[in-house]
Each structure stands twice: as C-alpha cells, then as structure tokens.
Design a protein around this motif. Structure first.
Motif, PDB file in Angstrom:
ATOM      1  N   TYR A  37       0.808  -1.219   0.000  1.00 27.14           N
ATOM      2  CA  TYR A  37       0.000   0.000   0.000  1.00 27.14           C
ATOM      3  C   TYR A  37       0.845   1.274   0.000  1.00 27.14           C
ATOM      4  CZ  TYR A  37      -3.820  -3.196   0.753  1.00 27.14           C
ATOM      5  OH  TYR A  37      -4.716  -4.215   0.608  1.00 27.14           O
ATOM      6  N   LEU A  38       2.150   1.132   0.148  1.00 26.51           N
ATOM      7  CA  LEU A  38       3.016   2.303   0.032  1.00 26.51           C
ATOM      8  C   LEU A  38       3.166   2.753  -1.423  1.00 26.51           C
ATOM      9  CD1 LEU A  38       5.918   1.521   2.538  1.00 26.51           C
ATOM     10  CD2 LEU A  38       3.946   3.019   2.859  1.00 26.51           C
ATOM     11  N   ILE A  39       2.976   1.855  -2.357  1.00 26.01           N
ATOM     12  CA  ILE A  39       3.148   2.199  -3.773  1.00 26.01           C
ATOM     13  C   ILE A  39       2.169   3.290  -4.207  1.00 26.01           C
ATOM     14  CG2 ILE A  39       3.087   1.292  -6.132  1.00 26.01           C
ATOM     15  CD1 ILE A  39       4.203  -1.349  -4.915  1.00 26.01           C
ATOM     16  N   PRO A  40       0.861   3.193  -3.901  1.00 32.06           N
ATOM     17  CA  PRO A  40      -0.020   4.314  -4.256  1.00 32.06           C
ATOM     18  C   PRO A  40       0.340   5.608  -3.531  1.00 32.06           C
ATOM     19  CG  PRO A  40      -1.322   2.373  -3.704  1.00 32.06           C
ATOM     20  CD  PRO A  40       0.109   2.053  -3.387  1.00 32.06           C
ATOM     21  N   VAL A  41       0.862   5.494  -2.313  1.00 35.75           N
ATOM     22  CA  VAL A  41       1.294   6.689  -1.591  1.00 35.75           C
ATOM     23  C   VAL A  41       2.436   7.369  -2.353  1.00 35.75           C
ATOM     24  CG1 VAL A  41       2.338   7.552   0.552  1.00 35.75           C
ATOM     25  CG2 VAL A  41       0.531   5.817   0.642  1.00 35.75           C
ATOM     26  N   ILE A  42       3.375   6.574  -2.854  1.00 38.12           N
ATOM     27  CA  ILE A  42       4.483   7.126  -3.640  1.00 38.12           C
ATOM     28  C   ILE A  42       3.946   7.838  -4.876  1.00 38.12           C
ATOM     29  CG2 ILE A  42       6.514   6.531  -5.037  1.00 38.12           C
ATOM     30  CD1 ILE A  42       6.951   4.159  -3.074  1.00 38.12           C
TER      31      ILE A  42
END
Length: 189
Positions: A37-42
């Motif tokens: 879920y960090l990928i969409p944050v990036i």
C-alpha cells in the motif's frame, strides 16, 4: 454440478498441500501485503510534487526524499516476497536439465549460500545499524528525515527474513517429488 464442486475443492486442498502456509510464510505475506500500500502513496506524493513544481512553480523539499524512503522499504520487503514466490534468479538451463535429486542438491547449495551471505551482512552491518538507530541518524538534507536510522536496521531484518524464508522454502520443496511452480493467485482465494 456436485462433481465439479468436489473437483474444485480437491484442487484447492492439493494446492495448499503443495505449499503449506506456516508462521514464516504468514510473516512474509503480512509484511508484503501491508507494504504494497506504500506504492499508491508514492504515486500520490509524486503527482503532488509534479503539480507543485510545474503548475504552481513551488517545488517541495520533501517529496523526492519521502518517495526514495518509501520505495526503499518496498524494495527491501519485495525481496522477502520474491523469495517466498521462489522467483529468485536461477540458472534454469542447468537446473531443469537434471533430475530431482540433483535439483535438491542445487537447492541446498543455494540456500546455504543465502544463509551465509545473510549472516555476513548481519554481522558486518549490525554495529552501523545499531548506531544509526540509537542516535536516530538523519539524511543530512534540508528536510532531514531519519532514513538511515530506519533503513539500516530494516535492511538487516529483511536479509534475515529472506534467509529464513529460503530455509523454509527448502524444507517445503525438499518433500516434493518434483519442483512445483508456485501460483500467487491461489493466496487470494
């Protein structure tokens, strides 16, 4: 209709027997499925930076460093997940050519190499990671995030978990008469 349902249930049971999920797998899956879920944050942070830089002409000081930090976490935990999926690098030309007993020897050798490498990295990096974490070492930029204080210990933890997952894979795969291809889509069912 009933036969089809029974066949599907048997396939599910067989797939779980091929790759049983134990506590090591659960840790790997929890970390990887949480960190994804960090990928969409990036992506959102980078879109914000692009908007601020090229539309409002007010670039941020933190967006690039935050994205590097989060991407580093994704990269490290991705190594654990790739190990669980058995998608690591292997010379398949030779591996697929030999019989299963020889493949087991290759698996044993590669697992020993991974464990020795992990031990060397942890031994060599422990002091620096400990110092970075206890002094809360920062990145030495204007925003000054604690990237070294978090990434150095996380690197050691991920290397340890990769070695642990490799040993786990060896134990599970050793029992199989033929190497089985892992299908990650079965986890989602």
């Amino acid at each position: 209709m009933i036969n089809k349902e029974l066949q599907e249930q048997n396939e599910k049971v067989a797939s779980k027997d091929d790759f049983p999920i134990n506590w090591i797998d659960r840790v790997s899956l929890f970390l990887s499925h949480t960190i994804k879920y960090l990928i969409p944050v990036i992506v959102i942070v980078m879109m914000y930076e692009i908007f601020m830089r090229y539309v409002l002409f007010k670039p941020t000081l933190w967006a690039n460093e935050l994205c590097l930090w989060l991407a580093g976490v994704c990269y490290l935990v991705g190594g654990i997940y790739a190990t669980r999926l058995r998608s690591h690098i292997r010379i398949v030309l030779l591996y697929d050519w030999v019989e299963r007993p020889t493949q087991r020897i290759f698996d044993l050798i590669s697992t020993i190499i991974i464990v020795v490498f992990a031990a060397a990295v942890i031994y060599g990096g422990w002091e620096d990671a400990y110092r970075s974490f206890t002094t809360w070492e920062r990145f030495a930029t204007y925003w000054d995030p604690p990237i070294p204080a978090t990434m150095k210990p996380l690197t050691l933890l991920c290397v340890f978990l990769i070695a642990l997952q490799s040993v786990n894979n060896l134990i599970i795969d050793w029992r199989n008469p033929k190497e089985k291809q892992y299908d990650p889509s079965k986890e989602l069912k």
